[in-house]
Design a protein around this motif. Structure first.
Motif, PDB file in Angstrom:
ATOM      1  N   GLY A  59      70.282   9.997  23.239  1.00  0.00           N
ATOM      2  CA  GLY A  59      69.795  10.415  21.874  1.00  0.00           C
ATOM      3  C   GLY A  59      68.414  11.135  22.192  1.00  0.00           C
ATOM      4  O   GLY A  59      67.970  11.880  21.262  1.00  0.00           O
ATOM      5  N   ILE A  60      67.751  10.542  23.120  1.00  0.00           N
ATOM      6  CA  ILE A  60      66.369  11.087  23.248  1.00  0.00           C
ATOM      7  C   ILE A  60      66.348  12.514  23.637  1.00  0.00           C
ATOM      8  O   ILE A  60      65.793  13.285  23.215  1.00  0.00           O
ATOM      9  N   ILE A  61      67.358  12.534  24.834  1.00  0.00           N
ATOM     10  CA  ILE A  61      67.503  14.124  25.400  1.00  0.00           C
ATOM     11  C   ILE A  61      67.789  14.943  24.209  1.00  0.00           C
ATOM     12  O   ILE A  61      67.388  16.207  24.019  1.00  0.00           O
ATOM     13  N   ALA A  62      68.892  14.496  23.163  1.00  0.00           N
ATOM     14  CA  ALA A  62      69.142  15.459  22.092  1.00  0.00           C
ATOM     15  C   ALA A  62      68.046  15.784  21.226  1.00  0.00           C
ATOM     16  O   ALA A  62      68.409  16.943  20.594  1.00  0.00           O
ATOM     17  N   MET A  63      67.147  14.763  20.827  1.00  0.00           N
ATOM     18  CA  MET A  63      66.055  15.074  20.008  1.00  0.00           C
ATOM     19  C   MET A  63      65.008  16.140  20.712  1.00  0.00           C
ATOM     20  O   MET A  63      64.419  16.937  20.116  1.00  0.00           O
ATOM     21  N   LEU A  64      64.804  15.827  22.046  1.00  0.00           N
ATOM     22  CA  LEU A  64      63.757  16.888  22.613  1.00  0.00           C
ATOM     23  C   LEU A  64      64.553  18.324  22.915  1.00  0.00           C
ATOM     24  O   LEU A  64      63.522  19.016  23.322  1.00  0.00           O
ATOM     25  N   LYS A  65      65.843  18.324  23.032  1.00  0.00           N
ATOM     26  CA  LYS A  65      66.308  19.603  23.242  1.00  0.00           C
ATOM     27  C   LYS A  65      66.219  20.579  22.439  1.00  0.00           C
ATOM     28  O   LYS A  65      66.165  21.961  22.678  1.00  0.00           O
ATOM     29  N   ASP A  66      65.972  20.060  21.070  1.00  0.00           N
ATOM     30  CA  ASP A  66      65.850  21.295  19.890  1.00  0.00           C
ATOM     31  C   ASP A  66      64.298  21.690  19.930  1.00  0.00           C
ATOM     32  O   ASP A  66      63.855  22.351  18.757  1.00  0.00           O
ATOM     33  N   LYS A  67      63.332  20.991  20.768  1.00  0.00           N
ATOM     34  CA  LYS A  67      61.998  21.327  20.562  1.00  0.00           C
ATOM     35  C   LYS A  67      61.646  22.430  21.294  1.00  0.00           C
ATOM     36  O   LYS A  67      62.270  22.780  22.341  1.00  0.00           O
ATOM     37  N   SER A  68      60.659  23.257  20.810  1.00  0.00           N
ATOM     38  CA  SER A  68      60.173  24.499  21.464  1.00  0.00           C
ATOM     39  C   SER A  68      59.394  23.910  22.763  1.00  0.00           C
ATOM     40  O   SER A  68      58.819  22.679  23.097  1.00  0.00           O
ATOM     41  N   VAL A  69      58.809  25.083  23.484  1.00  0.00           N
ATOM     42  CA  VAL A  69      58.206  24.666  24.694  1.00  0.00           C
ATOM     43  C   VAL A  69      56.750  24.202  24.210  1.00  0.00           C
ATOM     44  O   VAL A  69      56.088  23.379  24.586  1.00  0.00           O
ATOM     45  N   ASP A  70      56.233  24.723  23.325  1.00  0.00           N
ATOM     46  CA  ASP A  70      54.798  24.480  22.627  1.00  0.00           C
ATOM     47  C   ASP A  70      54.803  23.025  22.191  1.00  0.00           C
ATOM     48  O   ASP A  70      54.033  22.022  22.364  1.00  0.00           O
ATOM     49  N   GLU A  71      56.010  22.474  21.543  1.00  0.00           N
ATOM     50  CA  GLU A  71      56.162  21.269  20.949  1.00  0.00           C
ATOM     51  C   GLU A  71      55.995  20.241  22.195  1.00  0.00           C
ATOM     52  O   GLU A  71      55.619  19.186  22.152  1.00  0.00           O
ATOM     53  N   LEU A  72      56.801  20.445  23.320  1.00  0.00           N
ATOM     54  CA  LEU A  72      57.085  19.738  24.398  1.00  0.00           C
ATOM     55  C   LEU A  72      55.509  19.656  25.119  1.00  0.00           C
ATOM     56  O   LEU A  72      55.177  18.645  25.401  1.00  0.00           O
ATOM     57  N   ARG A  73      54.859  20.734  25.130  1.00  0.00           N
ATOM     58  CA  ARG A  73      53.522  20.626  25.846  1.00  0.00           C
ATOM     59  C   ARG A  73      52.721  19.793  24.930  1.00  0.00           C
ATOM     60  O   ARG A  73      51.770  19.198  25.406  1.00  0.00           O
ATOM     61  N   LYS A  74      52.835  19.827  23.724  1.00  0.00           N
ATOM     62  CA  LYS A  74      51.958  19.025  22.765  1.00  0.00           C
ATOM     63  C   LYS A  74      52.208  17.575  22.777  1.00  0.00           C
ATOM     64  O   LYS A  74      51.389  16.694  22.793  1.00  0.00           O
ATOM     65  N   LEU A  75      53.632  17.218  23.125  1.00  0.00           N
ATOM     66  CA  LEU A  75      53.735  15.896  23.231  1.00  0.00           C
ATOM     67  C   LEU A  75      52.993  15.257  24.444  1.00  0.00           C
ATOM     68  O   LEU A  75      52.847  14.184  24.675  1.00  0.00           O
ATOM     69  N   LEU A  76      53.223  16.317  25.507  1.00  0.00           N
ATOM     70  CA  LEU A  76      52.305  15.851  26.954  1.00  0.00           C
ATOM     71  C   LEU A  76      50.818  15.702  26.664  1.00  0.00           C
ATOM     72  O   LEU A  76      50.097  14.915  27.773  1.00  0.00           O
ATOM     73  N   SER A  77      50.390  16.445  25.834  1.00  0.00           N
ATOM     74  CA  SER A  77      48.771  16.328  25.687  1.00  0.00           C
ATOM     75  C   SER A  77      48.110  15.617  24.586  1.00  0.00           C
ATOM     76  O   SER A  77      47.164  15.222  24.639  1.00  0.00           O
ATOM     77  N   ASP A  78      48.999  15.509  23.549  1.00  0.00           N
ATOM     78  CA  ASP A  78      48.608  15.052  22.249  1.00  0.00           C
ATOM     79  C   ASP A  78      49.329  13.660  22.219  1.00  0.00           C
ATOM     80  O   ASP A  78      50.507  13.274  21.927  1.00  0.00           O
ATOM     81  N   LYS A  79      48.380  12.503  22.302  1.00  0.00           N
ATOM     82  CA  LYS A  79      48.739  11.225  22.231  1.00  0.00           C
ATOM     83  C   LYS A  79      49.360  10.791  20.839  1.00  0.00           C
ATOM     84  O   LYS A  79      50.481   9.989  20.592  1.00  0.00           O
ATOM     85  N   ASP A  80      48.789  11.408  19.674  1.00  0.00           N
ATOM     86  CA  ASP A  80      49.225  11.090  18.329  1.00  0.00           C
ATOM     87  C   ASP A  80      50.677  11.680  18.193  1.00  0.00           C
ATOM     88  O   ASP A  80      51.395  11.108  17.438  1.00  0.00           O
ATOM     89  N   ALA A  81      50.874  12.978  18.634  1.00  0.00           N
ATOM     90  CA  ALA A  81      52.360  13.408  18.634  1.00  0.00           C
ATOM     91  C   ALA A  81      53.400  12.436  19.229  1.00  0.00           C
ATOM     92  O   ALA A  81      54.218  12.572  18.651  1.00  0.00           O
ATOM     93  N   TYR A  82      52.885  12.204  20.267  1.00  0.00           N
ATOM     94  CA  TYR A  82      53.757  11.463  21.108  1.00  0.00           C
ATOM     95  C   TYR A  82      54.159  10.068  20.254  1.00  0.00           C
ATOM     96  O   TYR A  82      55.324   9.752  20.667  1.00  0.00           O
ATOM     97  N   GLN A  83      52.974   9.618  19.747  1.00  0.00           N
ATOM     98  CA  GLN A  83      53.332   8.166  19.241  1.00  0.00           C
ATOM     99  C   GLN A  83      54.031   8.563  17.901  1.00  0.00           C
ATOM    100  O   GLN A  83      55.290   7.467  17.752  1.00  0.00           O
ATOM    101  N   ASN A  84      53.897   9.501  17.158  1.00  0.00           N
ATOM    102  CA  ASN A  84      54.833  10.017  16.140  1.00  0.00           C
ATOM    103  C   ASN A  84      56.221   9.985  16.725  1.00  0.00           C
ATOM    104  O   ASN A  84      57.342   9.642  15.936  1.00  0.00           O
TER     105      ASN A  84
END
Length: 232
Positions: A71-96
């Protein structure tokens, strides 16, 4: 989307390794895992997005089940590279993102339910506190009045029980039978002295003396039988 992104990277200059911050808030194991999970690009460009795993800190194994991981992989698969980069650098985005996962929502819901039930039990216990104090006071009164009287009566009954058992014990019965024998013997001797002193006529003496001696010998035989039975 990933294919178009990686295809475009071949036409651009090789990016610097500093494009992905190595001092993000994630632990090194997460950063290294994220970097190693990037697909390699032709021409050796995969080195720009991969990070070496620290040798001094082993990565921890996840306890996520295969279904949850899918389920987590399916959710991450639809995200762009910028969104994935933001998850690695932005704690709030990762928390959400973390809070939006169904297992996390379920865990938080169960936690809130348990918290509410615990609070409800605590309120009910506090409401029962006056009744508990009243019952404690009643128990204290009973212990100091009714219980004390009952205990005193019980001790008196136990004392009488001990006296009765002692009075009818084999040794006590033998002792009292011996005393009765001695008393009868003394009475018969006193009667005999009365005859010698002519204080009693012969016919009365014979009747009383015969009765006393008969009682004496009965008690003597009973005493002997009881003593023999007790020692055997």
């Amino acid at each position: 989307m990933f294919k178009s992104f990686w295809g475009s990277q071949e036409q651009q200059a090789q990016p610097r390794p500093q494009e992905i911050s190595t001092d993000s808030w994630y632990p090194p194991s997460v950063n290294s895992s994220a970097g190693s999970s990037r697909p390699s690009t032709p021409g050796g460009t995969s080195s720009s997005f991969s990070m070496s795993r620290p040798t001094d800190r082993p990565s921890s194994l996840s306890n996520v089940s295969p279904a949850e991981a899918a389920g987590i992989i399916a959710m991450l698969k639809d995200k762009s590279v910028d969104e994935l980069r933001k998850l690695l650098s932005d704690k709030d985005a990762y928390q959400n993102l973390l809070l939006s996962l169904e297992p996390v929502r379920t865990q938080n819901r169960v936690r809130d339910e348990l918290k509410n039930e615990t609070l409800q039990l605590a309120r009910e216990n506090l409401e029962k506190e006056p009744r508990i104090m009243e019952l404690r006071n009643q128990c204290r009164i009973i212990r100091t009045t009714e219980l004390a009287t009952a205990q005193e009566k019980l001790h008196e009954l136990e004392r009488k029980k001990e006296e009765t058992l002692k009075y009818y014990s084999p040794s006590s019965l033998l002792h009292r039978l011996q005393d009765a024998m001695n008393k009868t013997d003394e009475e018969s001797e006193a009667l005999h002295r009365q005859l010698l002193d002519r204080e009693i006529d012969l016919s009365s003496f014979v009747q009383k003396y015969k009765k006393m001696r008969l009682t004496y010998h009965k008690r003597a035989l009973t005493h002997l039988a009881a003593k023999t039975s007790a020692t055997s």
